[in-house]
Structures are given as structure tokens and as C-alpha cells.
Write a protein that holds these residues in place. Structure first.
Motif, PDB file in Angstrom:
ATOM      1  N   PRO A 171     -26.844   3.328  12.126  1.00 10.91           N
ATOM      2  CA  PRO A 171     -26.980   3.866  10.839  1.00 10.91           C
ATOM      3  C   PRO A 171     -25.720   4.120   9.866  1.00 10.91           C
ATOM      4  O   PRO A 171     -24.926   4.798  10.547  1.00 10.91           O
ATOM      5  CB  PRO A 171     -27.861   5.016  10.709  1.00 10.91           C
ATOM      6  CG  PRO A 171     -27.731   5.726  12.134  1.00 10.91           C
ATOM      7  CD  PRO A 171     -27.274   4.508  12.999  1.00 10.91           C
ATOM      8  N   GLY A 172     -25.680   3.690   8.622  1.00  6.46           N
ATOM      9  CA  GLY A 172     -24.508   3.855   7.853  1.00  6.46           C
ATOM     10  C   GLY A 172     -23.443   2.909   8.057  1.00  6.46           C
ATOM     11  O   GLY A 172     -22.298   2.761   7.166  1.00  6.46           O
ATOM     12  N   VAL A 173     -23.368   2.509   9.231  1.00  9.32           N
ATOM     13  CA  VAL A 173     -22.392   1.506   9.633  1.00  9.32           C
ATOM     14  C   VAL A 173     -22.866   0.006   9.219  1.00  9.32           C
ATOM     15  O   VAL A 173     -21.936  -1.008   8.664  1.00  9.32           O
ATOM     16  CB  VAL A 173     -21.858   1.573  10.996  1.00  9.32           C
ATOM     17  CG1 VAL A 173     -20.627   0.586  11.193  1.00  9.32           C
ATOM     18  CG2 VAL A 173     -21.617   2.913  11.177  1.00  9.32           C
ATOM     19  N   GLY A 174     -23.809  -0.446  10.081  1.00  8.20           N
ATOM     20  CA  GLY A 174     -24.230  -1.626   9.964  1.00  8.20           C
ATOM     21  C   GLY A 174     -23.813  -2.927  10.822  1.00  8.20           C
ATOM     22  O   GLY A 174     -22.716  -2.338  11.375  1.00  8.20           O
ATOM     23  N   ARG A 175     -23.983  -4.014  10.419  1.00  7.66           N
ATOM     24  CA  ARG A 175     -23.351  -5.158  10.976  1.00  7.66           C
ATOM     25  C   ARG A 175     -23.462  -6.504   9.998  1.00  7.66           C
ATOM     26  O   ARG A 175     -24.189  -6.336   9.118  1.00  7.66           O
ATOM     27  CB  ARG A 175     -23.888  -5.607  12.469  1.00  7.66           C
ATOM     28  CG  ARG A 175     -25.254  -6.156  12.295  1.00  7.66           C
ATOM     29  CD  ARG A 175     -25.925  -6.765  13.457  1.00  7.66           C
ATOM     30  NE  ARG A 175     -24.741  -7.935  14.062  1.00  7.66           N
ATOM     31  CZ  ARG A 175     -24.804  -8.464  15.081  1.00  7.66           C
ATOM     32  NH1 ARG A 175     -25.358  -7.995  16.178  1.00  7.66           N
ATOM     33  NH2 ARG A 175     -24.108  -9.638  15.343  1.00  7.66           N
ATOM     34  N   GLU A 176     -22.576  -7.257  10.343  1.00  5.28           N
ATOM     35  CA  GLU A 176     -22.588  -8.302   9.271  1.00  5.28           C
ATOM     36  C   GLU A 176     -23.579  -9.389   9.494  1.00  5.28           C
ATOM     37  O   GLU A 176     -24.253  -9.220  10.703  1.00  5.28           O
ATOM     38  CB  GLU A 176     -21.208  -9.197   9.684  1.00  5.28           C
ATOM     39  CG  GLU A 176     -21.159 -10.009  10.886  1.00  5.28           C
ATOM     40  CD  GLU A 176     -20.789  -9.184  11.905  1.00  5.28           C
ATOM     41  OE1 GLU A 176     -20.494  -9.770  13.212  1.00  5.28           O
ATOM     42  OE2 GLU A 176     -20.769  -8.140  12.077  1.00  5.28           O
ATOM     43  N   GLY A 177     -24.084  -9.989   8.624  1.00  5.20           N
ATOM     44  CA  GLY A 177     -25.273 -10.687   8.609  1.00  5.20           C
ATOM     45  C   GLY A 177     -24.936 -12.214   9.500  1.00  5.20           C
ATOM     46  O   GLY A 177     -24.092 -12.320   9.869  1.00  5.20           O
ATOM     47  N   PRO A 178     -26.240 -12.989   9.490  1.00  6.20           N
ATOM     48  CA  PRO A 178     -25.966 -14.206  10.277  1.00  6.20           C
ATOM     49  C   PRO A 178     -24.881 -15.063   9.603  1.00  6.20           C
ATOM     50  O   PRO A 178     -24.632 -15.130   8.307  1.00  6.20           O
ATOM     51  CB  PRO A 178     -27.589 -14.853  10.202  1.00  6.20           C
ATOM     52  CG  PRO A 178     -28.493 -13.703   9.897  1.00  6.20           C
ATOM     53  CD  PRO A 178     -27.479 -12.753   9.054  1.00  6.20           C
ATOM     54  N   VAL A 179     -24.212 -15.791  10.426  1.00  4.39           N
ATOM     55  CA  VAL A 179     -23.222 -16.753   9.972  1.00  4.39           C
ATOM     56  C   VAL A 179     -23.816 -18.239  10.086  1.00  4.39           C
ATOM     57  O   VAL A 179     -24.284 -18.603  10.965  1.00  4.39           O
ATOM     58  CB  VAL A 179     -21.929 -16.918  10.895  1.00  4.39           C
ATOM     59  CG1 VAL A 179     -20.931 -17.960  10.326  1.00  4.39           C
ATOM     60  CG2 VAL A 179     -21.597 -15.611  11.105  1.00  4.39           C
ATOM     61  N   PRO A 180     -23.916 -18.722   8.672  1.00  4.05           N
ATOM     62  CA  PRO A 180     -24.731 -20.052   8.734  1.00  4.05           C
ATOM     63  C   PRO A 180     -23.665 -21.265   8.665  1.00  4.05           C
ATOM     64  O   PRO A 180     -22.734 -21.341   7.694  1.00  4.05           O
ATOM     65  CB  PRO A 180     -25.225 -20.035   7.202  1.00  4.05           C
ATOM     66  CG  PRO A 180     -24.579 -19.059   6.311  1.00  4.05           C
ATOM     67  CD  PRO A 180     -23.661 -18.196   7.331  1.00  4.05           C
TER      68      PRO A 180
END
Lengths: 376, 295
Positions: A171-180
Motif C-alpha cells: 500500500p502507498g507504493v504500488g507497482r507499474e501497470g502492464p506494458v503493452p
């Protein structure tokens, strides 16, 4: 053996006269509909060359949300199973796609498979798998019991996503979304001909059209009629031979598949996933899309999703017109509060005054002009 | 052993508040067949009202006024939004209450502000020893108040004319109408009672830690409680609420030793796990009425 019959033709000048059942059930059963949909498609595909990237991004988010809303409409609108768990399935899709396409050497789990076709399908299938797991509950429970259980699902999911830091970044950090990446072309980065926003817009639009047509076909087929029978009276449906278990599982699977794909696309567009965002409010937003758009209609889902997605853009403009509204989140009366209140009030307002949603508004307008200038 | 008893006691304290909330849900459900998702907002509104009034009229007075305020809020919501929906599918009404909850909570959150609001209760986090077990005073207060409220409710439903009317209306609305019972008044009263109960629960939830914008989530834990007890059973709501409280407390005490892989704060979601398990075994809860299916 099926006998090939000549396709029944509609009579010229009699748009409402159907000479066969198949004709009535056709996807676009009147000429004005065909023309309007064609025009709409042309406009939609022309937009990326007109609008700036900021607006396109917003529209793209709307399209992705529309895929999710259509999914919720399949299970809630067509099959009548009230679920508050849509945020959970969106999350499953988003994380499946992000994990598959993520950087293998990154901070969070990643497998480096960045082909859109692969991770989109995987996101849908994994979400559908969880949908099938949940569905047995739906076969045992009815109505509001199911709503509460799916609400519990959202809380459990939120907990897992917040704790599983290898996957979600915490929480609060997250991750990058999918790479299309499609055909070796990185879709969220500017290329030779198009900007990243334009490419994502076109991809999401194509996906939305495909998913919308699929949903319409599902709804007007045997499966859709079984869903409607279950929605209207499940005991009666089972008496006339509709297998409740089979079709409820199917409804949940289809709905979750849509939600998974929508989740994957949404976070491709935003480029960032925060595990705390898959909460009850997200589920309620999707419920709002379906209710505001129109329960049990695909076009309504799209209208509702666009409406809810564009709503923040409109409320952000409020401080310009009403000086007592602040755009600062810590001020006593700010646009974020108004936005949230509006979700609530719009749900209440539509249910009280126009239960068929925006679709109903459109039908009313259409019927008014159909008989214009006669009032009946 | 002391540790076990201590967490059971604190679980009973928290569970009493859940029981109050669950009673509100069940009373509304019995009257109108609707699950009101607006209870978190009522709870928050009651607690916030108390925190504003406590400086003016003292804690006891503030609680009375705050609870009355929450009850009025329930009444107002019923009158303004739920009554026009009589006869519409319950799902629609439930979603409407969800909308009410969202809208009301934003307003109430505006009054909470960004910091934690203290409710000014006399107990704080002090403990007393009961049979050698240290128990927080606020938990004792919650348990006693809940017991008193349940007793009053029981007497009300059993012996008063209005209580009889409510039981009759929940049994069969049309027959109740034919006997001269105002079903509308029963609806209104149910919502008022539920709002008031949520207000009381809110006060006790806010003792100790104070009120913040996340407190509303506590009210949703009454949902596992009513599912556990059965949607239409008042006794089940109490049993369910206490069970959920104790389970949560035990999980928070022992889970980090026995199952650390479940993650921190697993206790917060443990009620939902209990709910899922119960539903798989008994879809209508422990004391709920099995629905008779007719076409």
C-alpha cells in the motif's frame, strides 16, 4: 440437417414490420440504428486525430471502464445476480497483466511477456477462473445474501493485495501497470506516426467494440434468454429446464472475464496500480455506471461508463464557476467531496426517477421525436 | 490463560457494538426486507454529533442527543428516499441505501476533518481487573449498555402495542394493514430504531481510539454478524455480533504467532472469512428462517 432459408427481407418504408423472429433479434434491426452506429464508429475512430492527448486519455479510460461495466451488466443486469465484488475481479485482471508483462528483474514479480494479446487473454482467464470459484456461492445464495458475500470478497481481496508486496508493491507504493506491446510496437510510448495516447485509444476502442458485440450476441442468444429467465424468477426458470448452476457459473465467468480485461486495460492507461484502490468505492462506481447507464443494456453500460469517467473532469471545472468550491482536497468544500456525493446522489436520483438510466432517457427522447409533432 | 480471557473480554466488548449495529440491520430487514447499507453513515453521524455536543452538555447528555440525532436521520432517510420505493425490488432499495451512505458520509467526513476527533468519553483506555483478568472499562461499558438496550428492545417488542404492530407487520404486511396497523409508521419506526442503535454503537466504537474517516468500515462488520445469525433473527444478530467480535479479537491476538503468513491486520478481514465459511455450510445462517421457494 438445417435447411438454408432465404434471409427474410424487411419491407421498404415499414421499419417496424418484422417478418421473422430472426429479423427481430438482429443486432442492428432497423436502418436508422445501422446508420447511427456506423456514424458513431466513424466519429470514434476519427477522434484521436482531433483531440489532444489529455482528452484522449480520458476517453480511453472511459472505454476501458465501459468494458468492465458491460461485464457487470452481464451478471447483474442480464442474469440478475447482484454483486458488489467487481473491484476484486478488476484487480485480478490488472495484477495478472502487470505481473505477466512486468520487468523480470524489477522490484515486483514480472515475467517479461509484454505482448498485449497474451496478457489480456491471461488477465481475462484468471479473473474468469476466480469468477467460477465464486459462482457456487451464487447458486446457493439469492439476492442480498449474495451482495453481502461479494462485499466480503472485496475486503478480503483488498487485504491480500495490500499484504502481497512481491506482487503489488504494498500500500502507498504500488507497482507499474502492464506494458503493452503489439506486433513489436510499444503502445504506450510515442512512435513514428502516433503518440502513445492515440495508439492506446485505438486499441481500447477496438477492444470495446469487440466486447460490446460479444455481449450483445450473448444476450440475444439462448444463453441470454436463460439469464433473463433466472433474473426474472429463478425457481420458474429451473422448472422449465434452465440449469441454474450452469448459467450462474457462466454469468460469473463471463462477467469476470470482462472485468479482468477491463482491469488490465485501465491500468495500462494509467500506468500505475495502487493496491488500496480496489475498494468498495470502486465496486460502487461500477454499480453506478450500470444503474446510470441502464440495467440490462450494452449501450447503456457504455454511456454510464463514459458518464462516470467524465464526471471528475466536469467537477474539476466547478471552482471556476462556483468560487465557494475549492479544488484543494483539504478545504471544507472541495471538488473531490462533490464528486463522491454526486455518485451517491446520481444513483439515488436515477433509481427514483429514471430506473432505466440514460438508456431510458434516450428511449424517451427517441419516442418523443418519432411521433413529433403529435404528443402520442 | 489470562491472555486468552483478556482477548475474549475485549472481543465481547467490540462484539457488543457489532451486535447493536447488527440489530439495526435486522430490524430494518424484518420490517422492509431490505438490507440498509446506510448504517455506516448513521453510526458515523451519531458519533460525530456526540463529539461536537460533548463540550456543551456533558458526555451522557451528548450521547442521548447524538443517538436521537442518528435516529432522526434514519427517519428522514426512510421518509425521503426509501418510502417512495415501496413495492420496488429490494435490490434497488439496497443500492439506493448504498448511495445514501456514500453521500451522507462525505458530509459527515467534512465535520470530522483530517484529524482524529475525540469523543470525550470518561473511560479512555483504562482497565479494571475482573476476576484477575484486565478488562478495558470501555468494553465493560459497551457490554452493559448493549445488555440494557437488548433488554429494552425485547420488552418493547414483546409487550408494547407498537412492538406488537412491528412484529405483525413483519409477519404479514397486508394482514397487518387489514387489522388497522399503519405499516408506514412501522417502517419509519424501524429506520429510526436502527439509526439510533447505529448511533449508540458509533459512540462505543469511537471510545478509545476516537473518530476518523475510516471508522465507517467497522459498521460493515455487522454484515458478517447478521449473515452468521440469520438475516431475520434478532437473537441471531446478538449472537452473531458477539461471535464476530470474539473471533476478531482472538485472531488479532494469536494469528501473528500461529499463521504469520496471513499478513498483518488479518483480524480486520477475519469476520468475512467466518461469514464465507458459515454460508457454505448454512446458507441462511444459524437462526435464519429458511426461505420457502414458490414460483
Amino acid at each position: 440437417m438445417t435447411v438454408a432459408r432465404p434471409r427474410p427481407r424487411q419491407l421498404a418504408g415499414r421499419p417496424e414490420l418484422y417478418t421473422s423472429y430472426a429479423q427481430h433479434l438482429r443486432l442492428l434491426n432497423t436502418t436508422p440504428k445501422r446508420r447511427a452506429v456506423l456514424a458513431l464508429a466513424v466519429v470514434a475512430f476519427a477522434l484521436p486525430f482531433v483531440y489532444d492527448d489529455q482528452t484522449l486519455r480520458l476517453l480511453t479510460l472511459g472505454f476501458a471502464a465501459a468494458i468492465g461495466a458491460i461485464g457487470l451488466n452481464i451478471v447483474t443486469g442480464y442474469a440478475g445476480q447482484v454483486t458488489l465484488g467487481h473491484a476484486f475481479f478488476l484487480a485480478i485482471g490488472a495484477y495478472t497483466a502487470a505481473a505477466l508483462s512486468g520487468d523480470p528483474d524489477g522490484r515486483t514479480i514480472g515475467f517479461g511477456v509484454s505482448n498485449v494479446a497474451v496478457w489480456l487473454l491471461a488477465a481475462g482467464l484468471v479473473a474468469a477462473f476466480f469468477g467460477v470459484l465464486v459462482a457456487p456461492l451464487a447458486t446457493r445464495l439469492r439476492g442480498l445474501y449474495l451482495a453481502i458475500v461479494t462485499l466480503g470478497l472485496v475486503f478480503l481481496g483488498e487485504h491480500v493485495f495490500k499484504e502481497w508486496e512481491e506482487l503489488t508493491g504494498g500500500p502507498g507504493v504500488g507497482r507499474e501497470g502492464p506494458v503493452p506491446v503489439l506486433f513489436g510496437n510499444q503502445l504506450n510510448a510515442p512512435g513514428d506516426m502516433f503518440t502513445g495516447e492515440q495508439k492506446l485509444y485505438l486499441l481500447t476502442l477496438v477492444l470495446l467494440v469487440v466486447f460490446a458485440v460479444l455481449a450483445r450476441n450473448l444476450a440475444r442468444s439462448k444463453v441470454g434468454r436463460a439469464f433473463a429467465a433466472i433474473r426474472d424468477r429463478d425457481v420458474a426458470a429451473s422448472v422449465i429446464g434452465v440449469s441454474l448452476t450452469h448459467y450462474k457459473v457462466l454469468a460469473f465467468a463471463a462477467s469476470s472475464f470482462y472485468a479482468g480485461c477491463a482491469g488490465a486495460m485501465l491500468y495500462t492507461i494509467t500506468g500505475f496500480i495502487e493496491p488500496g484502490s480496489f475498494n468498495l468505492l470502486l465496486s460502487v462506481q461500477y454499480i453506478a455506471m450500470v444503474l446510470i447507464g441502464g440495467v440490462g443494456t450494452v449501450s447503456g453500460s457504455i454511456m454510464g461508463a463514459m458518464f462516470i469517467t467524465l464526471l471528475p473532469r466536469v467537477t474539476r471545472e466547478l471552482p471556476g464557476f462556483a468560487p465557494f468550491v475549492s479544488s484543494d482536497a483539504s478545504a471544507p468544500l472541495n471538488v473531490f467531496q462533490i464528486e463522491t456525493v454526486l455518485y451517491g446522489l446520481l444513483i439515488i436520483g436515477f433509481l427514483l426517477f429514471e430506473p432505466r438510466g440514460l438508456y431510458g432517457v434516450w428511449i424517451r427522447l427517441r419516442n418523443y421525436w418519432k411521433s413529433w409533432p403529435f404528443s402520442y | 490463560m489470562i491472555e486468552l480471557l483478556r482477548s475474549v473480554a475485549s472481543g465481547l466488548g467490540a462484539g457488543s457494538a457489532y451486535a447493536l449495529l447488527a440489530l439495526g440491520f435486522v430490524i430494518i430487514y424484518k420490517a422492509t426486507r431490505v438490507i440498509s447499507f446506510a448504517q455506516p453513515a448513521f453510526m458515523l453521524a451519531g458519533a460525530v454529533l456526540v463529539s461536537y455536543l460533548v463540550g456543551l452538555v456533558g458526555f451522557a447528555g451528548a450521547v442521548l442527543l447524538g443517538v436521537a440525532g442518528a435516529a432522526l436521520l434514519g427517519l428522514g432517510v426512510e421518509r425521503a428516499v426509501v418510502r417512495p420505493m415501496v413495492g420496488r425490488p429490494v435490490f434497488v432499495v439496497a443500492i439506493i441505501t448504498l448511495g445514501i451512505d456514500i453521500a451522507l458520509r462525505v458530509v459527515v467526513n467534512g465535520f470530522i476533518g483530517r484529524d482524529v476527533r475525540q469523543i470525550g468519553d470518561p473511560w479512555g483506555l483504562q482497565r479494571v481487573e475482573v476476576l484477575g483478568v484486565p478488562v478495558q472499562q470501555r468494553h465493560i461499558a459497551t457490554i452493559l449498555t448493549t445488555a440494557a438496550v437488548i433488554a429494552v428492545l425485547f420488552l418493547f417488542f414483546k409487550y408494547s402495542r407498537l412492538g406488537l404492530a412491528m412484529r405483525a407487520a413483519s409477519f404479514d404486511q397486508e394482514t397487518a394493514l387489514a387489522q388497522g396497523i399503519s405499516v408506514g409508521a412501522v417502517f419509519a419506526l424501524s429506520w429510526a430504531i436502527a439509526g439510533g442503535l447505529a448511533g449508540v454503537a458509533g459512540v462505543f466504537v469511537a471510545t478509545g481510539a476516537g473518530i476518523d474517516q475510516q471508522m465507517w468500515i467497522v459498521a460493515l462488520k455487522a454484515l458478517p454478524a447478521i449473515i452468521l445469525g440469520g438475516l431475520d433473527s434478532l437473537g441471531g444478530a446478538v449472537v452473531g455480533g458477539l461471535t464476530i467480535g470474539v473471533v476478531e479479537s482472538l485472531v488479532s491476538a494469536y494469528q501473528s504467532d500461529f499463521a504469520p503468513w496471513l499478513g498483518q491486520n488479518f483480524s480486520v478481514v477475519s469476520p468475512y472469512v467466518v461469514m464465507l465459511l458459515i454460508l457454505l455450510v448454512r446458507p441462511y445462517g444459524l437462526f435464519g428462517t429458511r426461505e420457502v421457494e414458490r414460483v
